[in-house]
Scaffold this motif. Structure first.
Motif, PDB file in Angstrom:
ATOM      1  N   THR A 265       0.644  -1.258   0.073  1.00 24.33           N
ATOM      2  CA  THR A 265      -0.185   0.015  -0.228  1.00 24.33           C
ATOM      3  C   THR A 265       0.931   1.188  -0.054  1.00 24.33           C
ATOM      4  OG1 THR A 265      -1.788  -1.328   1.132  1.00 24.33           O
ATOM      5  CG2 THR A 265      -1.782   1.215   1.470  1.00 24.33           C
ATOM      6  N   GLY A 266       0.526   2.063  -0.889  1.00 25.21           N
ATOM      7  CA  GLY A 266       1.283   3.442  -0.993  1.00 25.21           C
ATOM      8  C   GLY A 266       0.244   4.459  -1.457  1.00 25.21           C
ATOM      9  N   TYR A 267       1.062   5.861  -1.565  1.00 21.84           N
ATOM     10  CA  TYR A 267       0.216   6.804  -2.149  1.00 21.84           C
ATOM     11  C   TYR A 267       0.587   7.445  -3.430  1.00 21.84           C
ATOM     12  CZ  TYR A 267      -2.394   7.177   2.310  1.00 21.84           C
ATOM     13  OH  TYR A 267      -3.202   6.922   3.102  1.00 21.84           O
ATOM     14  N   TYR A 268      -0.237   7.607  -4.327  1.00 22.55           N
ATOM     15  CA  TYR A 268       0.089   7.722  -5.630  1.00 22.55           C
ATOM     16  C   TYR A 268      -0.428   9.036  -6.235  1.00 22.55           C
ATOM     17  CZ  TYR A 268       1.911   3.261  -5.405  1.00 22.55           C
ATOM     18  OH  TYR A 268       2.718   2.064  -5.084  1.00 22.55           O
ATOM     19  N   ASP A 269       0.162   9.952  -7.113  1.00 26.86           N
ATOM     20  CA  ASP A 269      -0.825  11.105  -7.798  1.00 26.86           C
ATOM     21  C   ASP A 269      -1.368  10.542  -8.807  1.00 26.86           C
ATOM     22  OD1 ASP A 269       0.773  10.460 -10.225  1.00 26.86           O
ATOM     23  OD2 ASP A 269       1.829  12.538 -10.140  1.00 26.86           O
ATOM     24  N   ASP A 270      -2.461  11.556  -9.512  1.00 27.86           N
ATOM     25  CA  ASP A 270      -3.414  11.077 -10.305  1.00 27.86           C
ATOM     26  C   ASP A 270      -2.856  10.241 -11.533  1.00 27.86           C
ATOM     27  OD1 ASP A 270      -2.503  13.472 -11.246  1.00 27.86           O
ATOM     28  OD2 ASP A 270      -4.173  14.635 -11.394  1.00 27.86           O
ATOM     29  N   GLU A 271      -1.580  10.245 -11.806  1.00 25.29           N
ATOM     30  CA  GLU A 271      -1.097   9.557 -12.911  1.00 25.29           C
ATOM     31  C   GLU A 271      -0.494   8.205 -12.300  1.00 25.29           C
ATOM     32  OE1 GLU A 271      -1.253  10.436 -15.958  1.00 25.29           O
ATOM     33  OE2 GLU A 271      -2.497  12.167 -15.293  1.00 25.29           O
ATOM     34  N   GLY A 272      -0.628   7.922 -11.175  1.00 25.54           N
ATOM     35  CA  GLY A 272      -0.295   6.600 -10.785  1.00 25.54           C
ATOM     36  C   GLY A 272       1.240   6.624 -10.292  1.00 25.54           C
ATOM     37  N   ARG A 273       2.100   7.928 -10.127  1.00 26.59           N
ATOM     38  CA  ARG A 273       3.610   7.991  -9.853  1.00 26.59           C
ATOM     39  C   ARG A 273       3.333   8.197  -8.319  1.00 26.59           C
ATOM     40  NH1 ARG A 273       3.502  12.389 -14.489  1.00 26.59           N
ATOM     41  NH2 ARG A 273       2.307  13.728 -12.799  1.00 26.59           N
ATOM     42  N   SER A 274       4.471   7.481  -7.801  1.00 28.88           N
ATOM     43  CA  SER A 274       4.477   7.206  -6.219  1.00 28.88           C
ATOM     44  C   SER A 274       4.921   8.501  -5.624  1.00 28.88           C
ATOM     45  CB  SER A 274       5.594   6.371  -6.046  1.00 28.88           C
ATOM     46  OG  SER A 274       5.982   6.431  -4.422  1.00 28.88           O
ATOM     47  N   ASN A 275       4.358   8.905  -4.430  1.00 30.03           N
ATOM     48  CA  ASN A 275       4.598  10.186  -3.898  1.00 30.03           C
ATOM     49  C   ASN A 275       6.042  10.125  -3.286  1.00 30.03           C
ATOM     50  OD1 ASN A 275       4.062   8.278  -1.994  1.00 30.03           O
ATOM     51  ND2 ASN A 275       3.354   9.875  -0.544  1.00 30.03           N
ATOM     52  N   ARG A 276       6.414   8.831  -3.167  1.00 33.83           N
ATOM     53  CA  ARG A 276       7.944   8.682  -2.450  1.00 33.83           C
ATOM     54  C   ARG A 276       9.128   8.708  -3.357  1.00 33.83           C
ATOM     55  NH1 ARG A 276       7.718   3.633   1.630  1.00 33.83           N
ATOM     56  NH2 ARG A 276       9.827   4.509   1.360  1.00 33.83           N
ATOM     57  N   ALA A 421      -6.126  -0.568 -12.542  1.00 29.12           N
ATOM     58  CA  ALA A 421      -7.086  -0.766 -11.389  1.00 29.12           C
ATOM     59  C   ALA A 421      -7.070   0.569 -10.618  1.00 29.12           C
ATOM     60  CB  ALA A 421      -6.382  -1.893 -10.504  1.00 29.12           C
ATOM     61  N   PHE A 422      -5.801   1.137 -10.213  1.00 25.96           N
ATOM     62  CA  PHE A 422      -5.638   2.453  -9.694  1.00 25.96           C
ATOM     63  C   PHE A 422      -6.604   3.548 -10.206  1.00 25.96           C
ATOM     64  CE2 PHE A 422      -3.733   6.426  -9.468  1.00 25.96           C
ATOM     65  CZ  PHE A 422      -3.393   6.863  -8.203  1.00 25.96           C
ATOM     66  N   LYS A 423      -6.520   3.572 -11.574  1.00 22.51           N
ATOM     67  CA  LYS A 423      -7.271   4.600 -12.267  1.00 22.51           C
ATOM     68  C   LYS A 423      -8.760   4.237 -11.996  1.00 22.51           C
ATOM     69  CE  LYS A 423      -4.173   6.895 -15.186  1.00 22.51           C
ATOM     70  NZ  LYS A 423      -4.127   8.273 -15.456  1.00 22.51           N
ATOM     71  N   ALA A 424      -9.229   3.108 -11.864  1.00 24.59           N
ATOM     72  CA  ALA A 424     -10.719   3.191 -11.872  1.00 24.59           C
ATOM     73  C   ALA A 424     -11.132   3.253 -10.307  1.00 24.59           C
ATOM     74  CB  ALA A 424     -10.965   1.471 -12.267  1.00 24.59           C
ATOM     75  N   GLN A 425     -10.494   2.856  -9.688  1.00 29.15           N
ATOM     76  CA  GLN A 425     -10.601   3.084  -8.238  1.00 29.15           C
ATOM     77  C   GLN A 425     -10.718   4.356  -7.750  1.00 29.15           C
ATOM     78  OE1 GLN A 425      -8.182   0.079  -5.767  1.00 29.15           O
ATOM     79  NE2 GLN A 425      -8.143   1.635  -3.899  1.00 29.15           N
ATOM     80  N   THR A 426      -9.511   5.272  -8.350  1.00 25.51           N
ATOM     81  CA  THR A 426      -9.537   6.708  -7.480  1.00 25.51           C
ATOM     82  C   THR A 426     -10.382   7.603  -8.495  1.00 25.51           C
ATOM     83  OG1 THR A 426      -7.654   6.977  -9.146  1.00 25.51           O
ATOM     84  CG2 THR A 426      -7.323   6.213  -6.757  1.00 25.51           C
ATOM     85  N   GLN A 427     -10.905   7.219  -9.620  1.00 20.65           N
ATOM     86  CA  GLN A 427     -11.784   8.368 -10.240  1.00 20.65           C
ATOM     87  C   GLN A 427     -12.952   9.056  -9.593  1.00 20.65           C
ATOM     88  OE1 GLN A 427     -10.974   9.586 -12.981  1.00 20.65           O
ATOM     89  NE2 GLN A 427     -12.897  10.801 -13.132  1.00 20.65           N
ATOM     90  N   PRO A 428     -13.534   7.961  -8.938  1.00 22.18           N
ATOM     91  CA  PRO A 428     -14.613   8.849  -8.062  1.00 22.18           C
ATOM     92  C   PRO A 428     -13.996   9.544  -6.965  1.00 22.18           C
ATOM     93  CG  PRO A 428     -15.050   6.373  -7.896  1.00 22.18           C
ATOM     94  CD  PRO A 428     -13.627   6.709  -8.710  1.00 22.18           C
ATOM     95  N   LEU A 429     -12.869   9.276  -6.509  1.00 24.18           N
ATOM     96  CA  LEU A 429     -12.273  10.128  -5.221  1.00 24.18           C
ATOM     97  C   LEU A 429     -11.747  11.515  -5.898  1.00 24.18           C
ATOM     98  CD1 LEU A 429     -10.375   7.186  -3.464  1.00 24.18           C
ATOM     99  CD2 LEU A 429     -12.135   8.750  -2.454  1.00 24.18           C
ATOM    100  N   LEU A 430     -11.130  11.278  -7.102  1.00 25.43           N
ATOM    101  CA  LEU A 430     -10.806  12.558  -7.845  1.00 25.43           C
ATOM    102  C   LEU A 430     -11.726  13.239  -8.034  1.00 25.43           C
ATOM    103  CD1 LEU A 430      -8.285  13.682  -9.447  1.00 25.43           C
ATOM    104  CD2 LEU A 430      -8.770  12.762 -11.257  1.00 25.43           C
ATOM    105  N   VAL A 431     -12.927  12.973  -8.611  1.00 25.22           N
ATOM    106  CA  VAL A 431     -14.036  13.968  -8.732  1.00 25.22           C
ATOM    107  C   VAL A 431     -14.543  14.522  -7.516  1.00 25.22           C
ATOM    108  CG1 VAL A 431     -16.478  13.966  -9.441  1.00 25.22           C
ATOM    109  CG2 VAL A 431     -15.086  12.704 -10.646  1.00 25.22           C
ATOM    110  N   GLN A 432     -14.622  13.590  -6.127  1.00 27.66           N
ATOM    111  CA  GLN A 432     -15.080  14.191  -5.033  1.00 27.66           C
ATOM    112  C   GLN A 432     -14.016  15.145  -4.522  1.00 27.66           C
ATOM    113  OE1 GLN A 432     -15.023  10.857  -2.019  1.00 27.66           O
ATOM    114  NE2 GLN A 432     -17.134  11.280  -1.544  1.00 27.66           N
TER     115      GLN A 432
END
Ligand SMILES: [Zn+2]
Length: 445
Positions: A265-276, A421-432
């Motif tokens: 588990t990690g954090y990524y920007d909207d393009e899937g690039r790691s924040n680390r 999978a990341f794009k599909a999962q984060t799309q609604p969060l991005l809108v929110q």
């Protein structure tokens, strides 16, 4: 001071989220209490625990809930008179308490049950031991094991039986926004979120923003996070943050939490690039840099021109040395002027070297995998060293680079199936998140 312009709006926000809770709300056993993926966070958290009692600043829904959460967990026996709620005092033992209620015989019986024996041997001051007393002594006993679990013992005829009971945990998806006036923590309090959530936010953006130096008035954060509830009350530990946006000096950073197919588990920007970053800059807590990277340095012992291919960090003998990135141990041992040395091979042609060590971390050997920030050895002055220091080298495809100036690569981005999978999962969060961040936060004097 800055606050959510209107409380109703705040509530409306929650209500609208409630509307979308069908997917997000779920009942989870408490052990799914999502571990935080950012290893750095642990470090930051440990360093900045805020013991100050929580103050109620603004009246907001979340703040109300938080206040309830910080109250001690009360055992909830029936209202019958025969229930005794005993608050454990410092120095109390089960024996002392049972003597007090003249039920010492019950303790002997309870100690026959290994689970109960273990719990009673480790009771904590401040917690409540609830006992139902009858004409023939102890009938029932309850003791909280965690916020969501308690031990319950009941008399069945001439013996006791024990079990642990789990409360169902409900996960609610919430959001919060804040604008910084004087400090990030105050902004967090005003937004009605816990310090632990603020520390998670700091951990998420720690590679991009220096929270000690870079924070400015007017910086803004928006977060979407999960809060776990039992009996309608939020649990002490908030989070995790699922999506976050931070605007620092007009530059906006975004992060989404994602677990890849390997379970990492990690954090990524909207393009899937790691924040680390793949590397941390400094492998040791040092007092000063005693020698810089210099391809034409006169050697202090040999008095000849010899390149200094690394950086020397002066630090006391025994100071832990950490690997600056994930990798595999290539060499552990003694090597000429380096003295005790560790070499680590990282992804993408990078390698690092740590020299003059006093000793190695126990169990460290060639081929062992290490993670960024793991302690691998301790500062010393073995080999050709004038005093205790760590000599640190950074190589890219075998070529030495200045560890203080080299551009540090990012941790690997998501790719292939993980990325889709990341794009599909984060799309609604991005809108929110976009909606959230466009909401006005007003300033009051
Ligand atoms: Zn050196």
């Amino acid at each position: 001071m800055i606050y959510h312009r209107d409380l109703k709006k705040n509530i409306r926000n929650e209500v609208s989220l409630k509307g979308s809770r069908k997917e997000s709300q779920s009942w989870l056993p408490h052990f799914l209490a999502a571990a935080i993926g950012v290893s750095l966070l642990g470090v930051v958290l440990a360093a900045t625990q805020d013991p100050a009692p929580r103050q109620r600043l603004d009246v907001s829904v979340a703040q109300e809930l938080k206040t309830v959460a910080s109250a001690p967990i009360a055992a909830q026996p029936t209202q019958a008179d025969d229930w005794v709620d005993y608050t454990i005092q410092p120095g109390d033992s089960a024996s002392v308490i049972f003597d007090k209620y003249q039920i010492h015989r019950a303790l002997l019986e309870l100690n026959e049950i290994p689970l109960v024996k273990k719990v009673l041997a480790n009771i904590h001051p401040g917690k409540t031991l609830s006992m139902k007393l009858g004409w023939n002594g102890l009938q029932e006993l309850k003791y909280p094991l965690s916020e969501t679990r308690h031990l319950t013992v009941t008399r069945a005829g001439d013996h006791f039986s024990a079990k642990t009971i789990e409360k169902p945990v409900e996960v609610r998806r919430l959001s919060a926004s804040g604008v910084i006036d004087s400090s990030l923590f105050l902004a967090g309090k005003r937004a009605g979120i816990s310090d632990s959530l603020i520390m998670q936010l700091v951990g998420i953006f720690a590679y991009d923003i220096d929270f000690a130096l870079d924070i400015r008035q007017g910086d803004r954060f928006d977060i979407i996070y999960d809060e776990r509830y039992a009996d309608g009350k939020p649990l002490k530990k908030s989070g995790p943050i699922l999506a976050a946006r931070f605007t620092n000096r007009n530059k906006t950073y975004t992060a989404f939490r994602f677990t890849d197919k390997n379970g990492k588990t990690g954090y990524y920007d909207d393009e899937g690039r790691s924040n680390r970053k793949a590397f941390i800059r400094t492998p040791v807590k040092f007092s000063r840099i005693s020698s810089f990277f210099n391809p034409k340095r006169k050697h202090p012992i040999l008095h000849t021109i010899r390149a200094h291919k690394g950086v020397d960090y002066a630090a006391p003998i025994g100071t832990p040395v950490k690997t600056t990135a994930n990798g595999t141990v290539r060499f552990v041992g003694r090597k000429g002027g380096y003295g005790n040395v560790v070499v680590i091979k990282h992804f993408g042609g990078y390698s690092t070297l740590y020299a003059h060590l006093s000793k190695f971390k126990k169990g460290l050997k060639r081929g062992k995998r290490v993670k960024q920030g793991d302690v691998i050895a301790y500062v010393g002055k073995t080999g050709r060293a004038t005093g205790p220091h760590l000599h640190y080298e950074f190589r890219v495809n075998g070529k030495h680079k200045d560890p203080l100036k080299v551009r540090l690569p990012n941790a690997p981005s998501l790719a292939g199936g993980d990325l889709s999978a990341f794009k599909a999962q984060t799309q609604p969060l991005l809108v929110q998140l976009k909606t959230l961040s466009s909401s006005q936060l007003a300033t009051i004097e």
